[in-house]
Write a protein that holds these residues in place. Structure first.
Motif, PDB file in Angstrom:
ATOM      1  N   SER A  11       0.847  -0.948   0.183  1.00  0.00           N
ATOM      2  CA  SER A  11      -0.078  -0.180   0.039  1.00  0.00           C
ATOM      3  C   SER A  11       0.634   1.381   0.034  1.00  0.00           C
ATOM      4  O   SER A  11       1.934   1.046   0.612  1.00  0.00           O
ATOM      5  CB  SER A  11      -0.948  -0.132   1.130  1.00  0.00           C
ATOM      6  OG  SER A  11      -0.272   0.448   2.184  1.00  0.00           O
ATOM      7  N   PRO A  12       0.269   2.226  -0.512  1.00  0.00           N
ATOM      8  CA  PRO A  12       1.151   3.749  -0.788  1.00  0.00           C
ATOM      9  C   PRO A  12       1.495   4.155   0.611  1.00  0.00           C
ATOM     10  O   PRO A  12       2.219   5.108   0.733  1.00  0.00           O
ATOM     11  CB  PRO A  12       0.463   4.362  -1.556  1.00  0.00           C
ATOM     12  CG  PRO A  12      -1.015   4.041  -1.398  1.00  0.00           C
ATOM     13  CD  PRO A  12      -1.100   2.522  -1.132  1.00  0.00           C
ATOM     14  N   LEU A  13       0.952   3.840   1.678  1.00  0.00           N
ATOM     15  CA  LEU A  13       1.121   4.303   3.045  1.00  0.00           C
ATOM     16  C   LEU A  13       2.307   3.797   3.726  1.00  0.00           C
ATOM     17  O   LEU A  13       2.309   3.681   4.924  1.00  0.00           O
ATOM     18  CB  LEU A  13      -0.251   4.352   3.777  1.00  0.00           C
ATOM     19  CG  LEU A  13      -1.202   5.361   3.480  1.00  0.00           C
ATOM     20  CD1 LEU A  13      -2.431   4.735   3.536  1.00  0.00           C
ATOM     21  CD2 LEU A  13      -1.266   6.664   3.855  1.00  0.00           C
ATOM     22  N   ASP A  14       2.999   3.225   3.051  1.00  0.00           N
ATOM     23  CA  ASP A  14       4.501   2.301   3.643  1.00  0.00           C
ATOM     24  C   ASP A  14       5.302   3.220   3.978  1.00  0.00           C
ATOM     25  O   ASP A  14       6.144   2.680   4.969  1.00  0.00           O
ATOM     26  CB  ASP A  14       5.016   1.611   2.307  1.00  0.00           C
ATOM     27  CG  ASP A  14       5.118   0.138   2.790  1.00  0.00           C
ATOM     28  OD1 ASP A  14       4.286  -0.160   3.800  1.00  0.00           O
ATOM     29  OD2 ASP A  14       5.721  -0.643   2.435  1.00  0.00           O
ATOM     30  N   GLY A  15       5.209   4.560   3.963  1.00  0.00           N
ATOM     31  CA  GLY A  15       6.313   5.545   4.258  1.00  0.00           C
ATOM     32  C   GLY A  15       6.496   5.494   5.977  1.00  0.00           C
ATOM     33  O   GLY A  15       7.193   4.761   6.511  1.00  0.00           O
ATOM     34  N   SER A  16       5.962   6.452   6.459  1.00  0.00           N
ATOM     35  CA  SER A  16       6.076   6.516   7.721  1.00  0.00           C
ATOM     36  C   SER A  16       4.624   6.780   8.562  1.00  0.00           C
ATOM     37  O   SER A  16       4.240   7.803   9.205  1.00  0.00           O
ATOM     38  CB  SER A  16       7.110   7.830   8.298  1.00  0.00           C
ATOM     39  OG  SER A  16       6.508   8.860   7.848  1.00  0.00           O
ATOM     40  N   PRO A  17       3.751   5.797   8.146  1.00  0.00           N
ATOM     41  CA  PRO A  17       2.396   6.179   8.732  1.00  0.00           C
ATOM     42  C   PRO A  17       2.355   5.751  10.123  1.00  0.00           C
ATOM     43  O   PRO A  17       3.303   5.081  10.641  1.00  0.00           O
ATOM     44  CB  PRO A  17       1.515   5.192   8.167  1.00  0.00           C
ATOM     45  CG  PRO A  17       2.276   3.848   7.716  1.00  0.00           C
ATOM     46  CD  PRO A  17       3.530   4.586   7.672  1.00  0.00           C
ATOM     47  N   PRO A  18       1.425   6.091  10.983  1.00  0.00           N
ATOM     48  CA  PRO A  18       1.376   5.707  12.499  1.00  0.00           C
ATOM     49  C   PRO A  18       1.209   4.091  12.342  1.00  0.00           C
ATOM     50  O   PRO A  18       0.101   3.703  11.680  1.00  0.00           O
ATOM     51  CB  PRO A  18      -0.069   6.280  13.042  1.00  0.00           C
ATOM     52  CG  PRO A  18      -0.612   6.738  11.959  1.00  0.00           C
ATOM     53  CD  PRO A  18       0.411   6.824  10.897  1.00  0.00           C
ATOM     54  N   THR A  19       2.183   3.373  12.579  1.00  0.00           N
ATOM     55  CA  THR A  19       2.181   1.928  12.331  1.00  0.00           C
ATOM     56  C   THR A  19       0.762   1.321  12.768  1.00  0.00           C
ATOM     57  O   THR A  19       0.319   0.304  12.232  1.00  0.00           O
ATOM     58  CB  THR A  19       3.276   1.111  12.756  1.00  0.00           C
ATOM     59  OG1 THR A  19       3.323   1.548  14.184  1.00  0.00           O
ATOM     60  CG2 THR A  19       4.569   1.160  12.106  1.00  0.00           C
ATOM     61  N   SER A  20       0.439   1.680  13.911  1.00  0.00           N
ATOM     62  CA  SER A  20      -0.760   1.037  14.619  1.00  0.00           C
ATOM     63  C   SER A  20      -1.957   1.221  13.722  1.00  0.00           C
ATOM     64  O   SER A  20      -2.868   0.377  13.911  1.00  0.00           O
ATOM     65  CB  SER A  20      -1.090   1.941  15.960  1.00  0.00           C
ATOM     66  OG  SER A  20      -1.243   3.061  15.598  1.00  0.00           O
ATOM     67  N   VAL A  21      -2.070   2.122  12.784  1.00  0.00           N
ATOM     68  CA  VAL A  21      -3.276   2.261  11.984  1.00  0.00           C
ATOM     69  C   VAL A  21      -3.172   1.408  10.949  1.00  0.00           C
ATOM     70  O   VAL A  21      -4.416   0.972  10.285  1.00  0.00           O
ATOM     71  CB  VAL A  21      -3.471   3.717  11.643  1.00  0.00           C
ATOM     72  CG1 VAL A  21      -4.656   4.032  10.468  1.00  0.00           C
ATOM     73  CG2 VAL A  21      -3.451   4.550  12.656  1.00  0.00           C
ATOM     74  N   MET A  22      -2.191   1.117  10.270  1.00  0.00           N
ATOM     75  CA  MET A  22      -2.019   0.541   9.035  1.00  0.00           C
ATOM     76  C   MET A  22      -2.458  -1.070   9.071  1.00  0.00           C
ATOM     77  O   MET A  22      -2.204  -1.755   7.925  1.00  0.00           O
ATOM     78  CB  MET A  22      -0.889   0.855   8.188  1.00  0.00           C
ATOM     79  CG  MET A  22      -0.977   2.288   7.912  1.00  0.00           C
ATOM     80  SD  MET A  22      -2.666   2.947   7.624  1.00  0.00           S
ATOM     81  CE  MET A  22      -3.107   1.936   6.105  1.00  0.00           C
ATOM     82  N   LEU A 224     -16.380  11.375  13.898  1.00  0.00           N
ATOM     83  CA  LEU A 224     -15.717  10.323  14.737  1.00  0.00           C
ATOM     84  C   LEU A 224     -14.989   9.579  13.966  1.00  0.00           C
ATOM     85  O   LEU A 224     -13.770   9.077  14.775  1.00  0.00           O
ATOM     86  CB  LEU A 224     -16.784   9.553  15.409  1.00  0.00           C
ATOM     87  CG  LEU A 224     -17.874  10.166  16.604  1.00  0.00           C
ATOM     88  CD1 LEU A 224     -19.102   9.036  16.609  1.00  0.00           C
ATOM     89  CD2 LEU A 224     -16.908  10.395  17.765  1.00  0.00           C
ATOM     90  N   SER A 225     -14.889   9.354  12.676  1.00  0.00           N
ATOM     91  CA  SER A 225     -14.247   8.412  12.218  1.00  0.00           C
ATOM     92  C   SER A 225     -13.155   8.679  11.493  1.00  0.00           C
ATOM     93  O   SER A 225     -13.049   9.861  10.889  1.00  0.00           O
ATOM     94  CB  SER A 225     -15.369   7.595  11.229  1.00  0.00           C
ATOM     95  OG  SER A 225     -15.680   8.137  10.095  1.00  0.00           O
ATOM     96  N   ASP A 226     -12.419   7.723  11.048  1.00  0.00           N
ATOM     97  CA  ASP A 226     -11.074   7.818   9.950  1.00  0.00           C
ATOM     98  C   ASP A 226     -11.519   7.541   8.674  1.00  0.00           C
ATOM     99  O   ASP A 226     -10.860   7.970   7.639  1.00  0.00           O
ATOM    100  CB  ASP A 226      -9.950   6.778  10.576  1.00  0.00           C
ATOM    101  CG  ASP A 226      -9.392   7.010  11.868  1.00  0.00           C
ATOM    102  OD1 ASP A 226      -9.317   8.308  12.216  1.00  0.00           O
ATOM    103  OD2 ASP A 226      -9.326   5.813  12.542  1.00  0.00           O
ATOM    104  N   TYR A 242     -15.202   7.160   2.001  1.00  0.00           N
ATOM    105  CA  TYR A 242     -14.622   8.451   2.154  1.00  0.00           C
ATOM    106  C   TYR A 242     -13.747   8.451   3.250  1.00  0.00           C
ATOM    107  O   TYR A 242     -13.839   8.151   4.583  1.00  0.00           O
ATOM    108  CB  TYR A 242     -15.901   9.308   2.567  1.00  0.00           C
ATOM    109  CG  TYR A 242     -16.766   9.516   1.712  1.00  0.00           C
ATOM    110  CD1 TYR A 242     -16.823  10.645   0.455  1.00  0.00           C
ATOM    111  CD2 TYR A 242     -17.773   8.607   1.489  1.00  0.00           C
ATOM    112  CE1 TYR A 242     -17.816  10.646  -0.154  1.00  0.00           C
ATOM    113  CE2 TYR A 242     -18.811   8.704   0.324  1.00  0.00           C
ATOM    114  CZ  TYR A 242     -18.777   9.689  -0.282  1.00  0.00           C
ATOM    115  OH  TYR A 242     -19.879  10.012  -1.249  1.00  0.00           O
ATOM    116  N   PRO A 243     -12.255   8.651   3.059  1.00  0.00           N
ATOM    117  CA  PRO A 243     -11.441   8.889   4.006  1.00  0.00           C
ATOM    118  C   PRO A 243     -11.702  10.276   4.574  1.00  0.00           C
ATOM    119  O   PRO A 243     -12.153  11.120   4.047  1.00  0.00           O
ATOM    120  CB  PRO A 243     -10.022   8.888   3.484  1.00  0.00           C
ATOM    121  CG  PRO A 243     -10.291   8.856   1.887  1.00  0.00           C
ATOM    122  CD  PRO A 243     -11.541   8.791   1.728  1.00  0.00           C
TER     123      PRO A 243
END
Lengths: 281, 248
Positions: A11-22, A224-226, A242-243
């Motif tokens: 996934s493109p969010l491989d960089g430095s996302p909050p790992t907990s989220v991904m 409330l949501s992500d 929708y993000p």
């Protein structure tokens, strides 16, 4: 499972996302639900639904009445079985997660036990799980939902908003891996509801937990949501996603900002569109 | 204020009833077998008569209490079994209905030759109690709302924990209703059991007074039977109040 990991790693969010989220936590794969009305008659409430929910992600399911969002929620919670397809929560069947006492739930009807006071109701999950009651944890939760002063009050002595806060405290007391919310504030008036949303947001942000929320209120979903998953009925399926990139913590001011309002507007427009097609067909 | 009003109405009702009984008996409107209340009290005013009735009412009371106890236990056990093992429930329910449908009067002779004369009053009292308690317990256990049950499932409760911490507490008001019904059924059952040829008890007095045309004794025994039922009712109501003050 291997395939699944590859997908998420790519996934493109491989960089430095909050790992907990991904980290993917809930995997819904080709899920359908058919209700038999009689021997020959049936209705397909949900057809071929697939999506993932990441660890510590807050996902809102929205859509017109009858789109099957509560049915889907019940299946994620392990209260119901899909007719077809697989639901996995943290590599387990939802029922296994229940058996491990890792799920918390709050519904529109609070479902509090009228014979127990606030402390008793928040301690109930410990009892039901056969765990020793941790009075400090119970106290902490009552404080978190601002009901410390009412620790010896019974549900009948509390207001609607207080009862909902108490049922959220009960849902959180065992630090669940999965929080299930079905219209938790649906029975409250608009003003109380906004306050409760702010409270829930505050509580959630202190310790993010994978949460699936079903709601009719699009403001509530955005606040409330992500991520928002919009469902359409006949047959029930996920139609748009929708993000919600709004930063946390979100406050009542957030809900008056332009970004917030424009997102609510575009989600509302989509919902109206779905409802209009529904009426025409 | 309302309490006082209700209470005085209740007293007025009792006074009217006593007066009506007294006048009806005194005038002989319903024949010689309906004595005035005062003649029953006259009869009870003699020490041996009173002792006879108190002694036998005591026997019936013990039989009824034992029957209430056993009947409640059996009813509760069957209900709990039916809840813990849902497959058993239809069978248990049919069994309970079947036992309840048997006329107790037909069971009497059967019990005399199986459990014996001495145990028959307790056995019949037990049989008359268990069904009402079983029904009350089953309906009580199912008093929880769908949401309460869902929440309990999601918290991962075992069937036993579910019963212990959710369904049983929710059943308490119904259980007390079952006990109240059981209290009067137990007295009735005990008297019926004694009727079949027990050595002592109000049932024995009733039969012998009837056969010997001892009208005052007959009415006194009926009065004592009523007093037993009322006592049972009041006791259970008091326990209920105490329980609710303590736990609810």
């Amino acid at each position: 499972m291997a395939e699944f990991q590859k997908e998420t790693l790519g996934s493109p969010l491989d960089g430095s996302p909050p790992t907990s989220v991904m980290q993917p936590f809930i995997e819904i794969d080709g899920v359908s639900k058919r209700f038999h009305l009689s021997r020959s008659d049936y209705v397909d409430a949900l057809v071929d639904i697939s999506f993932e929910i990441y660890r510590n992600e807050f996902v809102a399911l929205v859509g017109p009445s009858g789109c099957g969002k509560s049915t889907l929620l019940r299946m994620i919670a392990g209260l119901d079985e899909p007719s077809d397809g697989v639901i996995k929560v943290g590599d387990d069947h939802p029922r296994e997660l229940i058996a491990k006492q890792r799920v918390g739930m709050a519904m529109q009807e609070h479902g509090l036990m009228p014979w127990l006071d606030a402390v008793g109701n928040v301690s109930l999950p410990f009892r039901l799980a056969g765990l020793p009651i941790d009075p400090e944890r119970v106290e902490e939760l009552l404080e978190l939902v601002k009901l410390s002063k009412f620790s010896n009050a019974r549900p009948s002595q509390l207001s609607g908003g207080m009862k909902q806060r108490l049922s959220i405290a009960r849902a959180l007391v065992l630090q669940p891996d999965l929080l299930i919310l079905d219209e938790p504030f649906g029975a409250l008036d608009a003003v109380t509801r906004r306050m409760m949303n702010q409270e829930l947001q505050r509580i959630w942000s202190r310790k993010p937990t994978t949460t699936v929320l079903v709601t009719h209120s699009l403001e509530e979903a955005v606040f409330l949501s992500d991520r928002i998953l919009m469902m359409s009925p006949n047959p029930g399926t996920v139609i748009s996603e929708y993000p919600v990139p709004l930063p946390r913590p979100r406050t009542l001011e957030t809900s008056r900002e332009k970004d917030f309002l424009s997102l609510v507007e575009s989600v509302t427009a989509r919902l109206d569109e779905i409802c209009a097609t529904e009426l025409l067909s | 204020m309302n309490d006082i009003l209700a209470y005085s109405r209740w007293c007025l009702g009792v006074v009217i009833l006593i007066l009506a009984w007294e006048i009806t008996g005194n005038r002989g409107w319903l024949g010689s077998t309906w004595p005035p209340l005062s003649s029953i009290f006259d009869y009870l005013n003699s020490r041996p008569n009173l002792e006879l009735l108190v002694r036998n009412a005591g026997v019936t009371g013990v039989n009824a209490v034992l029957g209430l106890l056993f009947g409640t236990l059996i009813g509760a056990l069957l209900a709990i079994l039916g809840f813990l093992i849902p497959r058993l429930y239809p069978g248990l329910s049919t069994f309970a209905t079947f036992v309840n449908a048997l006329p107790l009067i037909a069971l009497g002779p059967l019990l005399i030759i199986t459990v014996g004369e001495g145990a028959t009053p307790v056995a019949i009292a037990t049989l008359s109690v268990f069904f009402s308690f079983f029904v009350a317990a089953i309906s009580g256990i199912n008093q929880t709302t769908a949401i309460q049950r869902d929440v309990t499932i999601v918290f991962g409760a075992s069937r036993w924990k579910k019963l212990r911490f959710v369904q049983l507490p929710a059943a308490v008001p119904r259980l007390f209703d079952g006990l109240k019904l059981g209290a009067s059924a137990a007295v009735l059952g005990a008297i019926l059991g004694e009727w079949f040829g027990s050595g002592s008890g109000l049932g024995v007095i009733l039969v012998s007074a009837m056969q010997n045309f001892q009208i005052e004794l007959l009415w006194s025994a009926a009065l004592f039977g009523t007093l037993l039922t009322i006592t049972g009712f009041v006791c259970i109501s008091l326990i209920r109040i105490a329980f609710f003050r303590r736990y609810l």
